[in-house]
Scaffold this motif. Structure first.
Motif, short mmCIF file in Angstrom:
data_model
loop_
_atom_site.label_atom_id
_atom_site.label_comp_id
_atom_site.label_asym_id
_atom_site.label_seq_id
_atom_site.Cartn_x
_atom_site.Cartn_y
_atom_site.Cartn_z
N ASN A 160 1.39 44.36 8.25
CA ASN A 160 1.53 43.58 9.47
C ASN A 160 0.27 42.75 9.73
O ASN A 160 0.36 41.56 10.08
CB ASN A 160 1.81 44.51 10.65
CG ASN A 160 2.15 43.76 11.90
OD1 ASN A 160 2.57 42.61 11.85
ND2 ASN A 160 1.98 44.39 13.03
N ILE A 161 -0.89 43.33 9.53
CA ILE A 161 -2.15 42.60 9.72
C ILE A 161 -2.26 41.47 8.70
O ILE A 161 -2.69 40.36 9.02
CB ILE A 161 -3.35 43.57 9.62
CG1 ILE A 161 -3.35 44.50 10.84
CG2 ILE A 161 -4.66 42.81 9.54
CD1 ILE A 161 -4.35 45.62 10.75
N SER A 162 -1.90 41.73 7.44
CA SER A 162 -1.98 40.67 6.43
C SER A 162 -1.05 39.51 6.74
O SER A 162 -1.39 38.36 6.51
CB SER A 162 -1.62 41.15 5.04
OG SER A 162 -1.78 42.48 4.87
N ASN A 163 0.14 39.81 7.27
CA ASN A 163 1.06 38.73 7.63
C ASN A 163 0.51 37.89 8.77
O ASN A 163 0.71 36.67 8.80
CB ASN A 163 2.42 39.30 8.02
CG ASN A 163 3.20 39.79 6.83
OD1 ASN A 163 3.00 39.33 5.72
ND2 ASN A 163 4.09 40.74 7.06
N GLN A 164 -0.16 38.52 9.71
CA GLN A 164 -0.67 37.79 10.86
C GLN A 164 -1.92 36.98 10.53
O GLN A 164 -2.20 35.99 11.17
CB GLN A 164 -0.96 38.76 12.01
CG GLN A 164 0.29 39.36 12.59
CD GLN A 164 -0.02 40.36 13.70
OE1 GLN A 164 -1.17 40.57 14.05
NE2 GLN A 164 1.02 40.96 14.24
N ILE A 165 -2.69 37.40 9.55
CA ILE A 165 -3.96 36.75 9.25
C ILE A 165 -3.80 35.64 8.21
O ILE A 165 -4.75 34.89 7.96
CB ILE A 165 -5.00 37.81 8.79
CG1 ILE A 165 -6.41 37.30 8.96
CG2 ILE A 165 -4.77 38.20 7.36
CD1 ILE A 165 -6.90 37.36 10.35
N ALA A 166 -2.63 35.47 7.63
CA ALA A 166 -2.45 34.51 6.54
C ALA A 166 -2.80 33.09 6.96
O ALA A 166 -3.52 32.38 6.24
CB ALA A 166 -1.01 34.58 6.02
N VAL A 167 -2.33 32.65 8.10
CA VAL A 167 -2.61 31.29 8.56
C VAL A 167 -4.10 31.10 8.80
O VAL A 167 -4.69 30.10 8.40
CB VAL A 167 -1.80 30.97 9.84
CG1 VAL A 167 -2.19 29.63 10.41
CG2 VAL A 167 -0.31 31.01 9.55
N ILE A 168 -4.72 32.07 9.41
CA ILE A 168 -6.15 31.98 9.70
C ILE A 168 -6.96 31.96 8.40
O ILE A 168 -7.95 31.24 8.28
CB ILE A 168 -6.60 33.13 10.62
CG1 ILE A 168 -5.90 32.98 11.97
CG2 ILE A 168 -8.11 33.16 10.79
CD1 ILE A 168 -6.06 34.16 12.89
N ALA A 169 -6.52 32.71 7.41
CA ALA A 169 -7.23 32.73 6.12
C ALA A 169 -7.15 31.38 5.43
O ALA A 169 -8.14 30.90 4.87
CB ALA A 169 -6.64 33.82 5.23
N ILE A 170 -5.99 30.74 5.48
CA ILE A 170 -5.83 29.41 4.86
C ILE A 170 -6.73 28.40 5.56
O ILE A 170 -7.39 27.58 4.92
CB ILE A 170 -4.35 28.99 4.89
CG1 ILE A 170 -3.53 29.88 3.97
CG2 ILE A 170 -4.20 27.52 4.51
CD1 ILE A 170 -2.04 29.72 4.10
N ILE A 171 -6.78 28.46 6.88
CA ILE A 171 -7.64 27.56 7.64
C ILE A 171 -9.10 27.83 7.32
O ILE A 171 -9.90 26.90 7.17
CB ILE A 171 -7.37 27.71 9.15
CG1 ILE A 171 -5.96 27.27 9.47
CG2 ILE A 171 -8.37 26.93 9.98
CD1 ILE A 171 -5.49 27.70 10.83
N ALA A 172 -9.47 29.09 7.20
CA ALA A 172 -10.86 29.44 6.91
C ALA A 172 -11.28 28.92 5.55
O ALA A 172 -12.43 28.46 5.39
CB ALA A 172 -11.02 30.96 6.97
N ILE A 173 -10.40 28.94 4.58
CA ILE A 173 -10.74 28.40 3.26
C ILE A 173 -10.99 26.90 3.36
O ILE A 173 -11.96 26.38 2.80
CB ILE A 173 -9.61 28.71 2.25
CG1 ILE A 173 -9.57 30.22 1.96
CG2 ILE A 173 -9.81 27.93 0.95
CD1 ILE A 173 -8.33 30.66 1.21
N GLY A 174 -10.12 26.19 4.07
CA GLY A 174 -10.32 24.75 4.25
C GLY A 174 -11.59 24.43 5.01
O GLY A 174 -12.34 23.51 4.66
#
Length: 112
Positions: free
Chosen positions: A5-19
């Motif tokens: 559940n945590i991994s699903n919720q953090i996916a968008v934030i992780a993509i933004i953080a990489i950018g």
């Protein structure tokens, strides 16, 4: 289950953080990312409501998502043009962009 559940919720934030890491490494800053995400969500939702009200097919869902991404990419291109061509500091451009994108999302929702 909790870790998934945590991994699903953090996916968008992780993509933004990489950018954002790429932007910061090159010496820039982008304050408008959060407002662009909100605007993309608004555009995608409005398109889904408009064209997929009865039954949202895969084509309508993908088309709405790609249209929202394309709209925000165009806005990012405009912001990037101010920084590269007109030599306006990225802090100023993205701060103004943040306010404009947030206002545009709010206007599309009629202030709701």
């Amino acid at each position: 289950a909790n870790l998934l559940n945590i991994s699903n919720q953090i996916a968008v934030i992780a993509i933004i953080a990489i950018g954002m890491t790429m932007v910061i490494v090159t010496g820039g800053v982008d304050l408008s990312v959060g407002s662009q995400i909100a605007l993309a969500a608004v555009i995608c939702t409005l398109l889904l409501r408009r064209f997929g009200a009865e039954s949202a097919s895969l084509l309508v869902v993908l088309g709405s998502g790609f249209a929202a991404i394309a709209a925000c990419a165009l806005l990012g291109l405009i912001s990037g043009s101010f920084v590269t061509l007109l030599r306006v500091p990225s802090f100023i451009v993205t701060l103004a962009g943040m306010l404009v994108f947030k206002g545009l999302a709010l206007a599309l929702l009629n202030g709701q």
